[in-house]
Design a protein around this motif. Structure first.
Motif, PDB file in Angstrom:
ATOM      1  N   ARG A  79      10.832  17.400  17.190  1.00 33.71           N
ATOM      2  CA  ARG A  79      10.967  18.105  18.712  1.00 33.71           C
ATOM      3  C   ARG A  79       9.477  17.995  18.841  1.00 33.71           C
ATOM      4  O   ARG A  79       9.161  17.808  20.302  1.00 33.71           O
ATOM      5  CB  ARG A  79      11.572  19.362  18.606  1.00 33.71           C
ATOM      6  N   VAL A  91      15.757  15.507  25.024  1.00 34.87           N
ATOM      7  CA  VAL A  91      16.687  15.592  24.365  1.00 34.87           C
ATOM      8  C   VAL A  91      17.131  16.791  24.142  1.00 34.87           C
ATOM      9  O   VAL A  91      16.051  17.446  23.666  1.00 34.87           O
ATOM     10  CB  VAL A  91      16.155  14.821  22.564  1.00 34.87           C
ATOM     11  N   PRO A  92      18.168  16.757  24.367  1.00 33.67           N
ATOM     12  CA  PRO A  92      18.842  17.881  24.297  1.00 33.67           C
ATOM     13  C   PRO A  92      19.250  18.721  22.599  1.00 33.67           C
ATOM     14  O   PRO A  92      19.175  17.629  21.601  1.00 33.67           O
ATOM     15  CB  PRO A  92      20.650  17.918  24.596  1.00 33.67           C
ATOM     16  N   ALA A  94      21.064  19.643  20.322  1.00 33.44           N
ATOM     17  CA  ALA A  94      22.019  19.803  19.706  1.00 33.44           C
ATOM     18  C   ALA A  94      21.856  18.458  19.163  1.00 33.44           C
ATOM     19  O   ALA A  94      22.472  18.280  18.036  1.00 33.44           O
ATOM     20  CB  ALA A  94      23.248  19.610  20.449  1.00 33.44           C
ATOM     21  N   ASP A  95      21.531  17.340  20.060  1.00 31.53           N
ATOM     22  CA  ASP A  95      21.475  15.747  19.311  1.00 31.53           C
ATOM     23  C   ASP A  95      20.383  15.651  18.194  1.00 31.53           C
ATOM     24  O   ASP A  95      20.991  14.954  17.044  1.00 31.53           O
ATOM     25  CB  ASP A  95      21.036  15.351  20.719  1.00 31.53           C
ATOM     26  N   LEU A  96      19.460  16.520  18.718  1.00 28.86           N
ATOM     27  CA  LEU A  96      18.602  16.730  17.346  1.00 28.86           C
ATOM     28  C   LEU A  96      19.057  16.703  16.249  1.00 28.86           C
ATOM     29  O   LEU A  96      18.599  15.879  15.298  1.00 28.86           O
ATOM     30  CB  LEU A  96      17.034  16.830  17.862  1.00 28.86           C
ATOM     31  N   ARG A  97      19.613  18.002  16.314  1.00 25.77           N
ATOM     32  CA  ARG A  97      20.608  18.578  14.896  1.00 25.77           C
ATOM     33  C   ARG A  97      21.379  17.343  14.297  1.00 25.77           C
ATOM     34  O   ARG A  97      21.230  17.712  13.032  1.00 25.77           O
ATOM     35  CB  ARG A  97      21.074  20.061  14.903  1.00 25.77           C
ATOM     36  N   LEU A  98      22.240  16.512  14.945  1.00 21.11           N
ATOM     37  CA  LEU A  98      22.571  15.724  14.464  1.00 21.11           C
ATOM     38  C   LEU A  98      22.298  14.702  14.232  1.00 21.11           C
ATOM     39  O   LEU A  98      22.687  14.218  13.034  1.00 21.11           O
ATOM     40  CB  LEU A  98      24.009  15.187  16.084  1.00 21.11           C
ATOM     41  N   VAL A  99      21.408  14.324  14.549  1.00 18.52           N
ATOM     42  CA  VAL A  99      20.330  13.320  13.886  1.00 18.52           C
ATOM     43  C   VAL A  99      19.693  13.987  12.807  1.00 18.52           C
ATOM     44  O   VAL A  99      20.151  12.968  11.013  1.00 18.52           O
ATOM     45  CB  VAL A  99      19.379  12.663  14.530  1.00 18.52           C
TER      46      VAL A  99
END
Length: 459
Positions: A79, A91-92, A94-99
């Protein structure tokens, strides 16, 4: 607020590898089917409460490790990197958490690429003559070492246990133990009126310490030298596992590990953890008991991350007068800014104006987590009229749910007002912050030339 599901596939695989079981045997021990375990290890399913209980029952595993993995640190770091103005689109989360959960290697590669970009930009801006020779594909040695300690939770088990064993042999008297150690090695320890903290000459058999330094500092410096002299193989083995990309990074990390060893001898793990609980984490009492400085004690509190015997989870940070973070570690959900300074609303900045005093603050981060924060000036005089003063302040804190176990919470209204703080302006989502330096990346701006508030824009 809904409870966040726990996806910890990478950590679960690490646990299985650690105990040396196949997926089939691991699933059987946990009382589940092989496909169900496979789905959890690949983050297609969250880790259930039943599995957490089975991990604790079957393997004596500290289940808090699953919730304190690398993914949250990676998300926080990504972030911050994405808050760089070079990235125009947000970048949302939620997408960062998935990565972070599913592709941690990719996340680290991205962070390395961003560091390389920043390094190149800074060198170009300063017309660095060494631009063509330094290679921009790797992080700076200092950043690489910082990340090493960051991602191992600032706890190095083998080094910590070796230090604890040495402390046990010294039987609680570090000064006497050090005197015996140097005497057995025919090394003469002397003091000199010098700004150099430690000068060791192995051939001459001398160790010269600074008479300008405190007794705690000189004790620490001797233990640092003991680590270099008598535990070189252990340090090298740890450095080999880290696989640093440059000799400079390895040398810096070696110093960091020797410092870690010194602190762990001064404050051996179990004895220090017990004393911390008994004193309710009173820094001054702990400093007197273990012959250490306040900074050494605060930093040690943040390293109590031994599996099955963890201490109260603290964050620790040291800042200079410009707000730059020079040391940082967090065993809490709070992760500090890797790029730029700390939030100006944080009480650590006020510590410079109140030397010798502890400042207390109840603070809340944008994610709704509340903290008890302690700050103190720890500036060190140079030891002579013409020597410069090294000015720093430190902060130590924990989530407010742990506050009853900390003496510094006494007399505070833990149900009262909490100061809103953030990590970095560019990723802080607070709308009404009077100290905001730059707008947040993820918020659209409204600019009305005829209507001006504290800031020249509205979010």
């Amino acid at each position: 607020m809904a409870t966040r599901k726990l996806y910890a596939g990478a950590k679960l695989r690490e646990v299985r590898t650690r105990v040396g079981l196949t997926q089939t045997d691991f699933a059987a021990r946990l009382g589940m089917s092989l496909p169900y375990l496979n789905q959890m290890e690949n983050n297609n399913r969250p880790v259930s409460t039943t599995v957490l209980l089975a991990l604790a029952r079957e393997f004596g595993f500290d289940v808090t490790e699953l919730g304190a993995g690398d993914d949250e640190r990676l998300v926080s770091d990504m972030r911050e990197a994405l808050a760089d103005p070079v990235f125009s689109d947000a970048v949302p989360l939620a997408d960062l958490r998935l990565v972070g959960a599913n592709a941690p290697a990719l996340a680290r590669a991205f962070l390395g690429l961003h560091r390389a970009y920043r390094d190149g930009a800074e060198r170009l801006a300063s017309l660095d003559a060494a631009l063509g020779q330094s290679g921009l594909s790797a992080p700076s040695p200092w950043e690489e070492v910082r990340d090493f300690f960051h991602y191992c939770d600032n706890y190095v088990d083998a080094v910590d246990r070796a230090a604890e064993m040495l402390a046990a042999r010294m039987k609680g008297d570090i000064d006497a133990g050090l005197a015996r150690y140097w005497d057995n090695r025919n090394t003469r320890v002397t003091l000199a009126d010098s700004p150099r903290l430690r000068q060791h000459d192995l051939k001459a058999g001398t160790l010269v310490l600074s008479s300008r330094a405190s007794a705690a500092t000189n004790r620490f410096q001797q233990l640092h030298q003991v680590a270099l002299n008598s535990h070189a193989d252990l340090l090298d083995a740890t450095l080999d596992l880290a696989r640093f990309s440059s000799s400079d990074a390895r040398a810096i990390a070696r110093t960091g590990l020797a410092n870690y060893f010194a602190g762990a001898v001064l404050m051996p793990y179990e004895a220090f953890r017990t004393a911390a609980e008994d004193t309710r984490h009173d820094l001054e009492r702990l400093a007197r008991r273990f012959g250490a400085s306040l900074e050494q004690v605060a930093h040690r509190l943040s390293t109590l991350q031994r599996t099955g015997a963890k201490g109260l989870p603290f964050f620790f940070v040291r800042v200079d007068q410009a707000g730059q973070i020079t040391k940082r570690h967090s065993a809490t959900r709070l992760q500090f800014a890797r790029f730029g300074g700390a939030c100006p609303l944080w009480n650590v900045h006020a510590a410079f104006a109140t030397p010798g005093q502890f400042l207390r603050q109840l603070a809340e981060t944008p994610d709704g987590v509340r903290y008890l924060c302690l700050a103190r000036d720890i500036s060190a005089p140079g030891g002579s009229f013409d020597a410069p003063v090294r000015r720093h302040a430190m902060a130590l804190g924990c989530e407010v749910r742990h506050a009853p176990r900390v003496v510094y919470a006494d007399g505070l209204d833990l149900s009262g007002r909490f100061e809103p703080i953030g990590v970095s302006c560019r990723i802080c989502e607070r709308v009404n912050c009077h100290q905001r330096a730059v707008p947040p990346l993820e918020r659209p701006l409204t600019i009305d030339p005829n209507d001006r508030g504290v800031l020249p824009y509205d979010l």
